[in-house]
Write an enzyme that holds these catalytic residues in place. Structure first.
Site, PDB file in Angstrom:
ATOM      1  CD  GLN A 238      -2.849   0.943   0.018  1.00  0.00           C
ATOM      2  OE1 GLN A 238      -3.220  -0.153  -0.392  1.00  0.00           O
ATOM      3  NE2 GLN A 238      -3.167   2.053  -0.605  1.00  0.00           N
TER       4      GLN A 238
ATOM      5  CG  HIS B 265      -0.823   2.369  -4.362  1.00  0.00           C
ATOM      6  ND1 HIS B 265      -0.951   2.289  -5.712  1.00  0.00           N
ATOM      7  CD2 HIS B 265      -1.425   1.267  -3.869  1.00  0.00           C
ATOM      8  CE1 HIS B 265      -1.609   1.187  -6.029  1.00  0.00           C
ATOM      9  NE2 HIS B 265      -1.906   0.538  -4.928  1.00  0.00           N
TER      10      HIS B 265
ATOM     11  CD  GLU C 163      -8.353   2.158  -1.065  1.00  0.00           C
ATOM     12  OE1 GLU C 163      -7.350   2.660  -0.514  1.00  0.00           O
ATOM     13  OE2 GLU C 163      -8.492   2.112  -2.300  1.00  0.00           O
ATOM     14  CG  HIS C 164      -7.100  -2.035   0.561  1.00  0.00           C
ATOM     15  ND1 HIS C 164      -6.583  -0.789   0.267  1.00  0.00           N
ATOM     16  CD2 HIS C 164      -7.455  -2.587  -0.627  1.00  0.00           C
ATOM     17  CE1 HIS C 164      -6.627  -0.597  -1.045  1.00  0.00           C
ATOM     18  NE2 HIS C 164      -7.153  -1.660  -1.615  1.00  0.00           N
TER      19      HIS C 164
ATOM     20  CG  ASP D 139      -4.705  -3.950  -5.176  1.00  0.00           C
ATOM     21  OD1 ASP D 139      -5.779  -3.524  -4.715  1.00  0.00           O
ATOM     22  OD2 ASP D 139      -3.584  -3.633  -4.725  1.00  0.00           O
TER      23      ASP D 139
ATOM     24  CG  HIS E 124     -49.218  18.319  -5.108  1.00  0.00           C
ATOM     25  ND1 HIS E 124     -48.705  19.529  -5.507  1.00  0.00           N
ATOM     26  CD2 HIS E 124     -48.202  17.424  -5.234  1.00  0.00           C
ATOM     27  CE1 HIS E 124     -47.426  19.366  -5.860  1.00  0.00           C
ATOM     28  NE2 HIS E 124     -47.103  18.104  -5.699  1.00  0.00           N
TER      29      HIS E 124
END
Lengths: 426, 426
Positions: free
Chosen positions: B254, B257, B322-323, B356, B415
Site C-alpha cells: 500500500q 502507491h 479502504e482495505h 487489486d 396536488h
C-alpha cells in the site's frame, strides 16, 4: 402553454443549465458560514439562526414537551392520513432492503458482499412558511428500514421559535431520534462537522434552498449527500383518449411547486393538445398558487407534438424526467421503452400526487435530467457494501504468478513482493 | 514505523482533512480548462494535450491498427494473467447484477422498481509513465455486465503519442468501445460535455491526479461521477500468531502507491509489533519504489497497540479503511464486528494485491474513511432505478381523502386538486 414539435424540443434540451460554474460571491458566503460553524459550534449556529430565521433560541434541540404539544395540535384526519402513508411507504421500501451474500467459486475461496447500514444520517426538512411532513417520512423511513443507528433531523424554526406540528408528528411517527431547530448552510455544516449539541453524521439527505444545496456540494466528500436537487419536472405522455382534465391537473400540480418547475406533455394527438391548452387555462385561474404555476407554465410548460409513441418515448428518454405519467392505453406494455425516468406512473388514475404522498415508492427523485444516471432515494442510500475475500493458501498459489505478472506490468513491485514472500513458503 | 496506543490514534483520526475548502487559484484553473473545452471542443483538447502531455496529436481516437500492434507487443504470460483476472472479475460482478421487481399489494395496485443500465460511461485511466491495465478491467467489466451501451475510455498519451500496449489490450479484452488519447481536466470536460470527436457520456469513473479529481467535482451534477478518491489506505489487524513477513509486505504494497498512502496495523501483541517494525525496515530497503514507500511509512504508517480485538474493531470502524486485512485466527467469525471497510480480506493468504488484480471483487474502493458511507465500485454504479406505480380507479379512490389531507397540510392545493378532479368522477 406553448405547443411545439418534437424536433424543436430536442433543440431546447441541448440548452440545459450546468454545474461547472464558480459563483464566487455565493460560494465564499456559503463557505464562510461552514467555516464559522466549524470553529464556533453551537454559538455560531444560534447566531446564524437569529440572523437568518429572525429568532433567538436558547436550545437547538426540540424537547419531548414540544412533540407532545404537536401531537395535541394536529387533527385525527391528519394522523389517519400520515399512518396510512407510513404503512404504504414502509411496505414498499422493505422490499428494497438488500442482503449480504457469499459465493464459493470452489472449496478454497469465499467471496462476498456484506451489506451494512450507515451509522448515522441527518435529514434536512425545509421550514419557514411551508411544512413538509411527507419529506420527513420519505427520508426517515428508508433510513429506519436500513437500520441506521442515529437519525437526526434539522429544520429551520418559525419566527416564534416553534416547528410546524405536522412536521414534528411525522418525525415522531417515522422514528427520528433527534430534532434540531436549525436550517440553511449552518444546519448542513453542523451535521457535517458536529457542534456541542449536534452530533456529526456520516450522510445528509433531504431538499433545501440554494444555500442548503450549495453547502451540500461543498461538504460532499467529508460526508455523503443524497443528491443536489434541481427544479423538478413532470412529463405526461398522452394520446387521443387521454382525459385532458386529469392531465391538466397533474401538470399544474408540478407547476405549483416552483417557478422553475417544468410541466411537459408529449402527445400524438393535436385534438388532445388543443383541449389541454384550454383546460390548463381554466384550472390555472382557480389555483391558490396561481402566480407560481403561471410563471412555470409560461416559461417551461410545453406541449410537444409527435407522430408516433416511439418518437414520444425517444424524447422522454432524452428528457429523463423526474415524474413520467404514461396516460395512454395499455401503459404497462410500453414500460420496456422507458429507459430514463425517476418514477413512472401508469394509467389515468396514478397521478404524481399519489406518488408524492401515498403510493409507497419514494418521492425524492432525480431531477433535471439526472434520472439518466440516478435513482430515487431508497433504502440502498442508507446502506453500503464491503467486499469480502478469503483465499486459502492453495487458492492463492494457483493465481500467484498471474498476480505477479500484472503487478509488474504496472511497475508495482511491492504488490508483486507481497505475493512472492508467500510463494517462498509454498 | 511509529508505534502508538489506540487512544492516541483516536485523536489523530479527528485531524483528518476536509473537502469544504475553496482553492481559488486551482479551481479557476480547472474551471477555465473545462470552459475552453466546452467552447472550442477538439481544438482545445488537442492544444491542452500538446501543452500538458508534450505531444501534438492529429487524431484523438486510438485506431484499430494501434490496438493490433499492442496485441503483438504484449507477452503470452500477460495475456494469460489478464484473461484469468477478467474471468474472476466477471464472475463476481455478475452476482451483483440487480433485477427489476414488481409487487402486487392487492389486485388493483402494481408497484415496482425497474433497473436499467445507464446509456454511456467514460472511464478515466491514468497514463504517462505508469500503466494500469487492472484499472481498465475494474471499470469496464462492471459497466459491460450492467449493459451500458457505449463504453468510452480516456487516457493521456505518452510523449511519442502512443498508449501503453498493456492498457490497450486490457481495453480490448474488457469490451471498451472507444479509446481516446486525452487526460487531465480536459479529458473530464470532453466526456462531460462532448466535442466533435468525443461523445458526451452520462457518467465518468476511474482514478486520476488532482486535476482530474477536481474536474470531476465540478462536472458532478451535469454527469454522474463514481467517487473522488483520496489517498488510499490499508489496515492490518494482527495478533501473536500473525506472520510479520506477510504483514510487512502487505503494508508496504500500500505504501508504495503514494507518499500520502496510509499503512496501519492494529495489534493486540507487543511482540508482534516489534517484529513488524524490524521487518518493515528490512523489506523497505529492498523496494523499487523505496522513496515513496518510506515517506508514506514515516508520515502515515502506524502500529497501534490495543488490549483486545474488540478495541481493534472499534478503531477499524472509526478508521473505515479502504482495505482491511484480518490476519487473525478464525477471521470469518469476526466479520460481524466490522461495520466500515471497503474490502475485508480474511486470513494470511488473502493479501491486498490479490484483491487489486485477481480475486474478483472490485479494486476501486472508498478511501480516506468514506467506507463509512460508500461502497466499492460495482455493477450497481452503472445501473439506475425507476419506481413504477399503477393504481386502478378504485385503488386511488380508497386513498384519495388521505392524499388530499396531506397535500393541504403542505399547502399544495394543486396536488390536492389533481385528486379532487378524479374524485368528481367516482
Amino acid at each position: 402553454m406553448k405547443t411545439i414539435r418534437g424536433t424543436e424540443f430536442k433543440e431546447e434540451l441541448l440548452q440545459r443549465s450546468d454545474s461547472s460554474q464558480l459563483d464566487l460571491e455565493f460560494d465564499r458566503n456559503v463557505l464562510s458560514i461552514i467555516e464559522i460553524v466549524r470553529l464556533e459550534g453551537d454559538r455560531a449556529v444560534l447566531d446564524f439562526t437569529e440572523r437568518f430565521d429572525g429568532v433567538k433560541l436558547d436550545n437547538l434541540m426540540v424537547s419531548e414537551e414540544e412533540i407532545q404539544e404537536a401531537e395535541q395540535a394536529v387533527s385525527e384526519e391528519f394522523y389517519h392520513a400520515l399512518r396510512s402513508a407510513k404503512q404504504r411507504i414502509t411496505s414498499y421500501h422493505e422490499a428494497q432492503k438488500e442482503q449480504s451474500w457469499f459465493l464459493n467459486p470452489n472449496e478454497s475461496i469465499v467471496l462476498g458482499q456484506k451489506v451494512t447500514p450507515i451509522d448515522s444520517v441527518g435529514i434536512y426538512v425545509p421550514g419557514g412558511k411551508a411544512a413538509y411532513p411527507s419529506t420527513v417520512l420519505m427520508n426517515a423511513l428508508p433510513a429506519k428500514i436500513a437500520g441506521v443507528g442515529l437519525i437526526s433531523m434539522v429544520t429551520p424554526p418559525q419566527r416564534d421559535g416553534t416547528i410546524n406540528p405536522h412536521v414534528l408528528v411525522a418525525a415522531k411517527e417515522a422514528g427520528v431520534d433527534r430534532i434540531y431547530k436549525v436550517g440553511g448552510a449552518q444546519a448542513i455544516a453542523a451535521l457535517a462537522y458536529g457542534t456541542e449539541t449536534i452530533d456529526k453524521v456520516v450522510k445528509i439527505t433531504g431538499p433545501g434552498n440554494a444555500y442548503v444545496a450549495r453547502a451540500k456540494k461543498w461538504v460532499f466528500g467529508d460526508v455523503a449527500i443524497d443528491m443536489i436537487a434541481g427544479p423538478s419536472e413532470i412529463c405526461v405522455v398522452a394520446d387521443d383518449n387521454t382525459n385532458p382534465i386529469y392531465a391538466a391537473a397533474d401538470l399544474l400540480s408540478q407547476a405549483e411547486h416552483d417557478e422553475r418547475a417544468a410541466a411537459v406533455c408529449v402527445t400524438t394527438s393535436e385534438v388532445f393538445a388543443s383541449k389541454l391548452v384550454a383546460e390548463i387555462e381554466r384550472q390555472l385561474a382557480q389555483l391558490d398558487r396561481q402566480e407560481i404555476a403561471t410563471q412555470s407554465i409560461e416559461q417551461f410548460g410545453r406541449i410537444i407534438l409527435v407522430d408516433t409513441l416511439q418518437e414520444a418515448f425517444e424524447l422522454v428518454n432524452r428528457l429523463a424526467p423526474e415524474h413520467l405519467q404514461l396516460m395512454i392505453d395499455n401503459p404497462m406494455e410500453h414500460l420496456a421503452s422507458i429507459r430514463n425516468a425517476g418514477a413512472i406512473f401508469l394509467g389515468e388514475h396514478s397521478p404524481e400526487a399519489l406518488g408524492d404522498y401515498m403510493a409507497g415508492p419514494n418521492h425524492t427523485l432525480p431531477t433535471s435530467g439526472t434520472a439518466a444516471f440516478s435513482s430515487p432515494l431508497g433504502v440502498y442510500d442508507f446502506m453500503k457494501k464491503s467486499s469480502v475475500i478469503y483465499y486459502s493458501e492453495s487458492a492463492l498459489a494457483e493465481v500467484a504468478d498471474d498476480i505477479i505478472i500484472l503487478a509488474e506490468s504496472e511497475q508495482l513491485t511491492g504488490h508483486a513482493n507481497s505475493i512472492k514472500v508467500r510463494k517462498a513458503g509454498y
